[in-house]
Each structure stands twice: as C-alpha cells, then as structure tokens.
Scaffold this motif. Structure first.
Motif, PDB file in Angstrom:
ATOM      1  N   ASP A  39       0.808  -1.214   0.000  1.00 13.25           N
ATOM      2  CA  ASP A  39       0.000   0.000   0.000  1.00 13.25           C
ATOM      3  C   ASP A  39       0.846   1.272   0.000  1.00 13.25           C
ATOM      4  O   ASP A  39       0.335   2.371  -0.212  1.00 13.25           O
ATOM      5  N   ALA A  40       2.152   1.149   0.203  1.00 11.65           N
ATOM      6  CA  ALA A  40       3.040   2.320   0.183  1.00 11.65           C
ATOM      7  C   ALA A  40       3.302   2.816  -1.240  1.00 11.65           C
ATOM      8  O   ALA A  40       3.693   3.970  -1.424  1.00 11.65           O
ATOM      9  N   PHE A  70       7.545   9.753  -0.737  1.00 11.56           N
ATOM     10  CA  PHE A  70       8.605   9.178   0.076  1.00 11.56           C
ATOM     11  C   PHE A  70       8.983  10.138   1.187  1.00 11.56           C
ATOM     12  O   PHE A  70       9.096  11.338   0.992  1.00 11.56           O
ATOM     13  N   ASP A  71       9.188   9.581   2.371  1.00  6.81           N
ATOM     14  CA  ASP A  71       9.597  10.355   3.539  1.00  6.81           C
ATOM     15  C   ASP A  71      10.660   9.536   4.259  1.00  6.81           C
ATOM     16  O   ASP A  71      10.426   8.373   4.597  1.00  6.81           O
ATOM     17  N   ASP A 125       7.777   1.593  -6.643  1.00  4.62           N
ATOM     18  CA  ASP A 125       7.784   0.142  -6.501  1.00  4.62           C
ATOM     19  C   ASP A 125       8.549  -0.223  -5.224  1.00  4.62           C
ATOM     20  O   ASP A 125       9.427   0.528  -4.777  1.00  4.62           O
ATOM     21  N   VAL A 126       8.231  -1.357  -4.665  1.00  2.00           N
ATOM     22  CA  VAL A 126       8.994  -1.930  -3.559  1.00  2.00           C
ATOM     23  C   VAL A 126       9.300  -3.367  -3.945  1.00  2.00           C
ATOM     24  O   VAL A 126       8.456  -4.064  -4.505  1.00  2.00           O
ATOM     25  N   ARG A 127      10.532  -3.774  -3.685  1.00  4.01           N
ATOM     26  CA  ARG A 127      10.972  -5.134  -4.037  1.00  4.01           C
ATOM     27  C   ARG A 127      11.899  -5.663  -2.965  1.00  4.01           C
ATOM     28  O   ARG A 127      12.598  -4.894  -2.297  1.00  4.01           O
ATOM     29  N   CYS A 128      11.933  -6.954  -2.856  1.00  4.87           N
ATOM     30  CA  CYS A 128      12.909  -7.607  -1.986  1.00  4.87           C
ATOM     31  C   CYS A 128      14.056  -8.102  -2.852  1.00  4.87           C
ATOM     32  O   CYS A 128      13.861  -8.511  -3.980  1.00  4.87           O
TER      33      CYS A 128
END
Length: 106
Positions: free
Chosen positions: A49-50, A55-56, A102-105
C-alpha cells in the motif's frame, strides 16, 4: 648465501619445508548466516500500500519494520545499484518526484 640474508624469518614455510609460502587456511563458513538471512526475508504484501505515496525518510524505518527486512536501500531514477540478491533487503524505488514507484525484496 647472500639470498638467505634477504629472506624474512617471519615468512611462513610450507609443511614440506620446500621454501614455498604456505597458503593461509580457508575461511570458516557457518550455516547460521544462511539461516539468519532466510529468517529475515522481507514481506512485500505488508507494505504494497506504500506504492504511490510520497517518500519520507522518516517512513523508511516503518516500511522496514512492517516488511521484516533487515536492510533497506532507496533507489532514485538513474541511481547505480549492485546486482547482488539479498532476500532480506527491501528496495524502495522512487520516481522523479520522490513518489514510491515500486517496492521489491532482493
């Protein structure tokens, strides 16, 4: 005879005593590091959901905590990044306006 005066007395000698430098022992590898890395693999479902939010820097620790990642890397457009895969690392990809794209591992 002259050469022996130049040889350091601290130089290791091979077990066969044939004046060849002995190799250092190989590093010890333990399986605890691999188990620890697997235990701290990040979870993207907890933070999807981010995506789309501004961005902070203060929110990085919250994203890290919610994902369970042990490391975080923030990447902006045209940033250089290593290609090593680390399942316990959260990568936060930003766009030109510092919005989380995007967020990824890994």
């Amino acid at each position: 005879m002259l050469l022996t005066a130049c040889v350091s007395s601290q130089m290791p000698i091979s077990p066969a005593n044939d004046d060849v430098d002995a190799a250092p022992p190989p590093p010890t590898v333990t399986s605890s590091n691999a188990a620890q890395e697997q235990a701290s693999t990040c979870d993207l479902e907890a933070i999807n959901d981010a995506i789309g939010e501004s961005f902070d820097e203060a929110g990085v620790s919250q994203l890290q905590s919610e994902s369970g990642a042990s490391q975080v890397r923030v990447l902006r457009p045209n940033d250089m990044a290593t290609m090593d895969h680390r399942p316990n690392r959260l990568n936060i990809h930003l766009d030109d306006q510092d919005v989380i794209a995007d967020v990824r591992c890994g």
